[in-house]
Motif scaffolding. Structure first.
Motif, mmCIF file in Angstrom:
data_model
loop_
_atom_site.group_PDB
_atom_site.id
_atom_site.type_symbol
_atom_site.label_atom_id
_atom_site.label_comp_id
_atom_site.label_asym_id
_atom_site.label_seq_id
_atom_site.Cartn_x
_atom_site.Cartn_y
_atom_site.Cartn_z
ATOM 1 N N ARG A 116 40.659 34.467 45.456
ATOM 2 C CA ARG A 116 41.661 34.840 46.456
ATOM 3 C C ARG A 116 42.778 33.804 46.529
ATOM 4 N NH1 ARG A 116 36.869 36.273 49.242
ATOM 5 N NH2 ARG A 116 36.881 34.296 50.380
ATOM 6 N N ALA A 117 42.404 32.537 46.460
ATOM 7 C CA ALA A 117 43.412 31.472 46.541
ATOM 8 C C ALA A 117 44.346 31.508 45.328
ATOM 9 C CB ALA A 117 42.718 30.111 46.636
ATOM 10 N N LEU A 118 43.805 31.780 44.154
ATOM 11 C CA LEU A 118 44.633 31.848 42.946
ATOM 12 C C LEU A 118 45.598 33.028 43.012
ATOM 13 C CD1 LEU A 118 41.965 31.012 40.200
ATOM 14 C CD2 LEU A 118 43.880 29.565 40.914
ATOM 15 N N ASN A 123 49.199 33.822 40.877
ATOM 16 C CA ASN A 123 48.616 34.108 39.564
ATOM 17 C C ASN A 123 48.371 35.607 39.408
ATOM 18 O OD1 ASN A 123 47.606 31.320 38.244
ATOM 19 N ND2 ASN A 123 47.372 31.209 40.460
ATOM 20 N N SER A 124 48.527 36.104 38.193
ATOM 21 C CA SER A 124 48.206 37.512 37.923
ATOM 22 C C SER A 124 46.691 37.675 37.872
ATOM 23 C CB SER A 124 48.812 37.960 36.593
ATOM 24 O OG SER A 124 48.148 37.336 35.504
ATOM 25 N N GLU A 125 46.231 38.925 37.982
ATOM 26 C CA GLU A 125 44.801 39.190 37.924
ATOM 27 C C GLU A 125 44.197 38.709 36.606
ATOM 28 O OE1 GLU A 125 47.058 41.407 38.727
ATOM 29 O OE2 GLU A 125 46.608 42.135 40.753
ATOM 30 N N GLN A 126 44.902 38.943 35.496
ATOM 31 C CA GLN A 126 44.392 38.532 34.197
ATOM 32 C C GLN A 126 44.306 37.015 34.091
ATOM 33 O OE1 GLN A 126 43.089 40.560 31.765
ATOM 34 N NE2 GLN A 126 42.390 38.574 31.032
ATOM 35 N N THR A 127 45.301 36.312 34.651
ATOM 36 C CA THR A 127 45.272 34.846 34.630
ATOM 37 C C THR A 127 44.087 34.323 35.428
ATOM 38 O OG1 THR A 127 47.680 34.704 34.402
ATOM 39 C CG2 THR A 127 46.555 32.757 35.224
ATOM 40 N N VAL A 128 43.831 34.928 36.581
ATOM 41 C CA VAL A 128 42.679 34.530 37.397
ATOM 42 C C VAL A 128 41.383 34.777 36.628
ATOM 43 C CG1 VAL A 128 41.376 34.978 39.518
ATOM 44 C CG2 VAL A 128 43.875 34.939 39.572
ATOM 45 N N ASN A 129 41.275 35.924 35.993
ATOM 46 C CA ASN A 129 40.068 36.232 35.202
ATOM 47 C C ASN A 129 39.883 35.222 34.075
ATOM 48 O OD1 ASN A 129 39.622 38.458 36.821
ATOM 49 N ND2 ASN A 129 40.528 39.921 35.382
ATOM 50 N N ALA A 155 27.644 37.033 39.420
ATOM 51 C CA ALA A 155 27.767 37.948 40.557
ATOM 52 C C ALA A 155 29.218 38.186 40.979
ATOM 53 C CB ALA A 155 26.983 37.392 41.747
ATOM 54 N N VAL A 156 30.156 37.538 40.293
ATOM 55 C CA VAL A 156 31.580 37.663 40.661
ATOM 56 C C VAL A 156 32.273 38.593 39.665
ATOM 57 C CG1 VAL A 156 33.743 36.431 41.060
ATOM 58 C CG2 VAL A 156 31.554 35.341 41.626
ATOM 59 N N LYS A 157 32.783 39.697 40.155
ATOM 60 C CA LYS A 157 33.430 40.684 39.297
ATOM 61 C C LYS A 157 34.855 40.254 38.945
ATOM 62 C CE LYS A 157 30.857 44.683 41.059
ATOM 63 N NZ LYS A 157 30.978 46.014 41.711
ATOM 64 N N ASN A 158 35.273 40.594 37.729
ATOM 65 C CA ASN A 158 36.663 40.371 37.340
ATOM 66 C C ASN A 158 37.584 41.199 38.221
ATOM 67 O OD1 ASN A 158 36.313 38.502 35.315
ATOM 68 N ND2 ASN A 158 36.296 40.000 33.664
ATOM 69 N N LEU A 159 38.770 40.674 38.471
ATOM 70 C CA LEU A 159 39.761 41.406 39.264
ATOM 71 C C LEU A 159 40.364 42.520 38.421
ATOM 72 C CD1 LEU A 159 41.595 38.397 40.958
ATOM 73 C CD2 LEU A 159 39.786 39.824 41.922
ATOM 74 N N LYS A 160 40.633 43.647 39.041
ATOM 75 C CA LYS A 160 41.279 44.756 38.344
ATOM 76 C C LYS A 160 42.773 44.506 38.235
ATOM 77 C CE LYS A 160 37.961 48.337 39.698
ATOM 78 N NZ LYS A 160 37.791 49.655 40.383
ATOM 79 N N ARG A 161 43.306 44.869 37.093
ATOM 80 C CA ARG A 161 44.736 44.669 36.860
ATOM 81 C C ARG A 161 45.559 45.623 37.714
ATOM 82 N NH1 ARG A 161 45.926 41.966 31.982
ATOM 83 N NH2 ARG A 161 48.030 42.709 32.297
#
Length: 369
Positions: A116-118, A123-129, A155-161
């Motif tokens: 969430r902080a990133l 940051n974009s979702e892909q960058t966070v992933n 247990a942490v899901k990748n963020l959706k683009r």
């Protein structure tokens, strides 16, 4: 208490036990011995804590040290910045940064807070992933070493683009019209031959910048190395390619031969009668140094604006080469070898999305019965 013993040189010697092992300190008197014993014990206790219950930052240091010599410096440098951007985030409920937390105490909730902080930081979702992927790698190794009981990243899901993929924007394959307009406007650019060589070979910009005259023989380009960044950030010529499979041979055709001859002519114009080693780069930056991506892409942005087409980067030439190969009917296995991918799946996943017009042409030509 350990016994005090005076040595022949006049110093007192004292021994003590810690964690099943005997240690010694030396001093001129009892007070000095006691102080040295106290300091030594504190060092041992601190060292044991770092070994048995390290913080994320402490484990990261040993993790990186263990990978020296087995992972490229450019990769280590990139992962350092990705790790730091995560480790420096403060976990509000604990009033500590992620890096200050004990490795074994970090939870999935802590990592979601980092996500969430990133995102809030732009940051974009892909960058966070990508950044969380570095943590996942670290925790996975810590689990294998039995430093932790489980990997909290699982247990942490990748963020959706929520934004288009790079392959559909600045890494996209260019249309034929875009290609013609770009190169018409690029004719007077100092990077003209570099751009032409990239789109005609599918080579990465680092591979082009590390190509020597000695790499071209028997009608083939022998791709054997790439430019890379040292840990200091300076660009250097590496000894190997990006991956083992990236070491490959690309046959010359008339278009590639013409580009090479033109670049050799430019090199003679710039260097005069100076003898040029066959082990020096063929393609260099305008000022004569190694090719750097930032000015190369800035020049492309200028040309795109002038040509009135959507901006793209050097990687788009590689995607364009691959797409033209697919459109021309080149077999997937051949495309994989030309691109230097580790598998056909990688090639097709990245570049198999041919344009709508190509699909329509293929369907028009299809006859089943």
């Amino acid at each position: 208490m350990g016994k005090l013993k005076k040595r022949a040189d006049g110093l007192y010697k004292k021994s003590f036990m810690y964690d099943g092992k005997r240690y010694y300190v030396y001093g001129h008197n009892k007070a000095e011995l006691e102080e040295k014993e106290r300091v030594k014990k504190n060092q041992l206790i601190d060292g044991k804590k770092k070994h048995d219950t390290p913080t994320l930052n402490q484990y990261y240091e040993s993790w990186m040290d263990s990978r020296q010599g087995t992972v490229k410096e450019a990769t280590l440098r990139c992962q350092y910045f990705q790790f730091k951007s995560c480790a420096d985030i403060v976990i509000d409920c604990l009033n500590k940064t992620l890096g200050e937390l004990k490795l074994k105490d970090i939870t999935p909730d802590d990592l979601r807070a980092v996500q969430r902080a990133l995102i809030d930081g732009g940051n974009s979702e892909q960058t966070v992933n990508d950044k969380l992927a570095v943590l996942n790698h670290l925790f996975s190794d810590a689990y294998k070493e039995r430093r932790i009981d489980y990997n909290p990243c699982i247990a942490v899901k990748n963020l959706k683009r929520t934004t288009p993929e790079a392959r559909d924007t600045f890494h996209r394959a260019l249309t034929i019209e875009e290609t013609e307009r770009f190169f018409k406007m690029a004719e007077n650019s100092a990077y003209y031959d570099i751009y032409r060589f990239a789109i005609n070979t599918g080579m990465r910009v680092g591979e082009i910048g590390a190509l020597f005259e000695s790499d071209i023989y028997d009608g083939v380009i022998h791709v054997r190395r790439t430019l890379t960044k040292a840990e200091t950030g300076n660009m250097t010529i590496g000894e190997t390619t990006k991956t083992i499979k990236a070491s490959r041979n690309i046959p010359l055709n008339d278009a590639i031969k013409e580009i090479l001859e033109h670049q050799r002519y430019i090199n003679r114009m710039l260097r005069g009668d100076k003898v040029i080693s066959i082990h020096q780069p063929i393609f260099t930056a305008p000022e004569g140094g190694l090719i750097v991506s930032a000015p190369t892409n800035r020049e492309m942005l200028r040309i795109c604006k002038k040509a009135e087409i959507e901006p793209f980067t050097m990687h788009a030439f590689r995607a364009t080469f691959a797409t033209r190969c697919i459109e021309s009917g080149i077999a997937p296995k051949t495309l994989q070898e030309l691109l230097g991918h580790t598998s056909i799946k990688m090639s097709m996943d990245l570049y198999g999305h041919v344009m709508d017009s190509t699909k329509q042409t293929a369907m028009n030509q299809l006859k089943i019965i």
